[in-house]
Design a protein around this motif. Structure first.
Motif, PDB file in Angstrom:
ATOM      1  N   ASN A 122      -4.876   1.256   0.691  1.00 13.10           N
ATOM      2  CA  ASN A 122      -4.482   2.794   1.110  1.00 13.10           C
ATOM      3  C   ASN A 122      -4.386   2.806   2.729  1.00 13.10           C
ATOM      4  OD1 ASN A 122      -7.209   3.867   1.775  1.00 13.10           O
ATOM      5  ND2 ASN A 122      -7.447   3.461  -0.306  1.00 13.10           N
ATOM      6  N   ALA A 123      -3.903   4.117   3.192  1.00 15.39           N
ATOM      7  CA  ALA A 123      -3.843   4.407   4.868  1.00 15.39           C
ATOM      8  C   ALA A 123      -4.455   5.541   5.312  1.00 15.39           C
ATOM      9  CB  ALA A 123      -2.662   3.750   5.267  1.00 15.39           C
ATOM     10  N   HIS A 124      -4.305   5.780   6.662  1.00 11.99           N
ATOM     11  CA  HIS A 124      -4.583   6.839   7.310  1.00 11.99           C
ATOM     12  C   HIS A 124      -3.763   8.188   6.721  1.00 11.99           C
ATOM     13  CE1 HIS A 124      -5.838   3.861  10.212  1.00 11.99           C
ATOM     14  NE2 HIS A 124      -6.847   4.233  10.063  1.00 11.99           N
ATOM     15  N   GLU A 125      -2.702   7.977   6.301  1.00 16.66           N
ATOM     16  CA  GLU A 125      -1.683   8.850   5.998  1.00 16.66           C
ATOM     17  C   GLU A 125      -2.213   9.778   4.862  1.00 16.66           C
ATOM     18  OE1 GLU A 125       2.539   9.393   3.363  1.00 16.66           O
ATOM     19  OE2 GLU A 125       1.899   7.320   4.659  1.00 16.66           O
ATOM     20  N   LEU A 126      -2.883   9.433   3.877  1.00 18.01           N
ATOM     21  CA  LEU A 126      -3.395  10.079   2.760  1.00 18.01           C
ATOM     22  C   LEU A 126      -4.509  11.468   3.417  1.00 18.01           C
ATOM     23  CD1 LEU A 126      -4.119   7.715  -0.180  1.00 18.01           C
ATOM     24  CD2 LEU A 126      -2.444   9.536   0.183  1.00 18.01           C
ATOM     25  N   PRO A 127      -5.603  10.997   4.019  1.00 20.54           N
ATOM     26  CA  PRO A 127      -6.488  11.927   4.617  1.00 20.54           C
ATOM     27  C   PRO A 127      -5.762  12.715   5.837  1.00 20.54           C
ATOM     28  CG  PRO A 127      -7.114   9.726   5.372  1.00 20.54           C
ATOM     29  CD  PRO A 127      -6.079   9.333   4.287  1.00 20.54           C
ATOM     30  N   MET A 128      -4.819  12.305   6.524  1.00 21.83           N
ATOM     31  CA  MET A 128      -4.036  13.224   7.429  1.00 21.83           C
ATOM     32  C   MET A 128      -3.618  14.247   6.729  1.00 21.83           C
ATOM     33  SD  MET A 128      -2.719  10.175  10.042  1.00 21.83           S
ATOM     34  CE  MET A 128      -1.882  11.602  11.000  1.00 21.83           C
ATOM     35  N   TYR A 146       0.873  -1.108   0.147  1.00 20.22           N
ATOM     36  CA  TYR A 146      -0.051   0.121  -0.024  1.00 20.22           C
ATOM     37  C   TYR A 146       0.892   1.207  -0.018  1.00 20.22           C
ATOM     38  CZ  TYR A 146       0.668   1.271   5.005  1.00 20.22           C
ATOM     39  OH  TYR A 146       1.285   1.637   6.118  1.00 20.22           O
ATOM     40  N   LYS A 147       2.127   1.306   0.447  1.00 22.44           N
ATOM     41  CA  LYS A 147       3.030   2.195   0.482  1.00 22.44           C
ATOM     42  C   LYS A 147       3.311   2.808  -0.957  1.00 22.44           C
ATOM     43  CE  LYS A 147       4.532   4.471   3.573  1.00 22.44           C
ATOM     44  NZ  LYS A 147       3.944   5.609   4.319  1.00 22.44           N
ATOM     45  N   LEU A 148       3.687   1.724  -1.852  1.00 23.85           N
ATOM     46  CA  LEU A 148       3.943   2.009  -3.158  1.00 23.85           C
ATOM     47  C   LEU A 148       2.725   2.588  -4.026  1.00 23.85           C
ATOM     48  CD1 LEU A 148       6.396  -0.904  -4.121  1.00 23.85           C
ATOM     49  CD2 LEU A 148       6.752   1.221  -2.928  1.00 23.85           C
ATOM     50  N   LEU A 149       1.618   1.934  -3.690  1.00 23.57           N
ATOM     51  CA  LEU A 149       0.314   2.373  -4.334  1.00 23.57           C
ATOM     52  C   LEU A 149       0.071   3.840  -3.914  1.00 23.57           C
ATOM     53  CD1 LEU A 149      -2.276  -0.729  -3.917  1.00 23.57           C
ATOM     54  CD2 LEU A 149      -0.959   0.253  -6.068  1.00 23.57           C
ATOM     55  N   MET A 150       0.169   4.291  -2.563  1.00 24.22           N
ATOM     56  CA  MET A 150      -0.061   5.656  -2.199  1.00 24.22           C
ATOM     57  C   MET A 150       1.037   6.346  -2.499  1.00 24.22           C
ATOM     58  SD  MET A 150      -1.641   5.289   1.942  1.00 24.22           S
ATOM     59  CE  MET A 150      -0.084   5.077   2.482  1.00 24.22           C
ATOM     60  N   CYS A 151       2.359   6.062  -2.648  1.00 24.26           N
ATOM     61  CA  CYS A 151       3.307   6.965  -3.252  1.00 24.26           C
ATOM     62  C   CYS A 151       3.063   7.285  -4.719  1.00 24.26           C
ATOM     63  CB  CYS A 151       4.570   5.932  -2.989  1.00 24.26           C
ATOM     64  SG  CYS A 151       6.170   7.239  -3.350  1.00 24.26           S
TER      65      CYS A 151
END
Length: 430
Positions: free
Chosen positions: A238-244, A28-33
């Motif tokens: 995906n993870a909380h990092e994006l909305p934060m 998920y880090k690569l997808l979000m990246c």
């Protein structure tokens, strides 16, 4: 099969670096990246290590020089040709060329940016600053390094047969869990244990044990390197990092209120199918769902990552029903603090009512509870989070107030904007 006990006993880190590849990270880090690279490449962020288990004084027993060596080694890593070929040519979630040529060209030339490390009151203060696409890739390797250095410190003075017995007991413990899960009909379970694993070798062993013990019920691993090496599905969304970060960038209360949905609108443009999974709890699940746009109800499913998982699942089912969706066609991913008892309980409650799967994390890849004196290898809660974006603090509320983070005045503001009322505190185990 690797003799883990002997490798630990003979350990020399330059032969066995803790992080051995830039893809020794969660998918998920690569997808979000890639999403960040496309949508917000020039955002400046700060990530910081946060030890929620303050009784574990990491700086008291992890040598600073060894920690710096491991972090410096990570900064020397770049994609190998084989890793690049795998990312460029493999099929992920049924899609070929998941990663665009522009992103891959950038990633192939990436070296992780500098870090800042100092000791304070028995803890390490470890921070990373720079452009969001680069800095975000520090999160998983930084956590893996701290967790494994803690394991190495505990194991350092153990003799060879003592280590053999320890790992034999840990293997037996995990295999007992697998045997209990094996009989669950329709089980789908993946390894989500990279960030707080006991060690890379142990995670790899756990993944192979799951594959042999559960067969097709084991659907893959979040760890890209292990997925590549073991020819498994790479799992993650995906993870909380994006909305934060999106929320921290919001200019006013209304923009803040819309930030979690803006994240998913950007994601909607890039992904489909089982990658369209909502993570609704960053600022409270109920409020998120109450104000969600109709198009989100058509997404594939929801991941539940804080609060009581059964309550979260029931909330999701009611939401789908009110939006005219059939919950039996939807997917719920459970991923918070799971162990075999909770997996069995949730399976019993929701089997036949909804599709579901489990992302099994720390208590898969780091359950040495009860196996050492004073329980010195018991897992603990260590995170590395985005704490600022373009100079503004980030906030996370969660469905469990013990997981909340951010300045108190900002937490108060976010609770007002998102309509978060009383919340039930739950113990944060991992």
């Amino acid at each position: 099969m690797v003799d883990i006990a002997t490798r630990v006993y003979n350990h020399r880190w330059k032969m066995d670096p803790i992080v051995r590849s830039l893809i020794d990270t969660d998918f998920y880090k690569l997808l979000m990246c890639q999403s960040v690279f496309r949508n917000k490449p020039d955002t400046d962020v700060t990530f910081s290590l946060i030890n929620r288990s303050t009784s574990i004084r990491l700086a008291d027993f992890i040598d600073e020089g060894e920690l710096r060596e491991q972090l410096d080694h990570i900064r020397s890593l770049s994609l190998s040709r084989g890793e690049s070929t795998w990312l460029r040519g493999n099929t992920f979630y049924g899609k070929r060329q998941m990663f665009t040529p522009a992103f891959m060209e950038w990633f192939e030339n990436l070296r992780l940016p500098p870090y800042h490390l100092e000791k304070r009151d028995g803890q390490y203060e470890l921070t990373f600053e720079g452009k969001w696409p680069e800095v975000m890739l520090w999160e998983i390797p930084a956590l893996a390094v701290l967790m494994e250095l803690r394991s190495r410190a505990v194991l350092h003075d153990m003799k060879k047969f003592e280590l053999q017995v320890l790992y034999a007991r840990a293997m037996t413990k995990l295999w007992g869990k697998i045997e209990r899960l094996r009989g669950l009909p329709g089980l789908r379970i993946a390894d989500f244990g990279t960030r707080r694993r006991h060690s890379f070798m142990w995670q790899d062993w756990c993944v192979r044990a799951m594959g042999e013990g559960l067969g097709e019920k084991f659907v893959g691993t979040s760890n890209c390197l292990i997925a590549k090496n073991r020819d498994l599905e790479a799992i993650g969304t995906n993870a909380h990092e994006l909305p934060m970060v999106y929320a921290a960038l919001a200019k006013d209360d209304e923009a803040l209120r819309q930030a979690p949905y803006k994240v998913l609108a950007d994601w909607h443009e890039e992904h489909e199918g089982n990658l369209r999974i909502i993570l609704p709890d960053t600022y409270g699940t109920q409020g998120f769902l109450d104000h969600a746009p109709d198009w989100l109800a058509g997404w594939t499913g929801i991941r539940i990552d804080s609060g009581d998982p059964a309550t979260g699942a029931e909330t999701a089912i009611r939401w789908w029903q009110t939006r005219g969706e059939d919950p039996r066609e939807k997917l719920i991913i459970f991923s918070d603090g799971l162990d075999e008892d909770k997996i069995i309980e949730l399976h019993k409650q929701f089997y036949g009512r909804v599709k579901f799967s489990f992302g099994w994390g720390t208590l898969l890849t780091n359950d040495f509870r009860g196996l050492t004196e004073n329980d010195a290898l018991a897992p603990f809660s260590l995170v590395c989070k985005a704490v600022a974006a373009n100079g503004r603090p980030t906030v996370k509320l969660s469905d469990n107030p013990k997981k909340a983070m951010g300045p108190e005045e900002e937490i108060t503001r976010y609770k007002r904007v998102f309509g978060v009322g009383e919340q039930e505190e739950m113990e944060v185990v991992v």
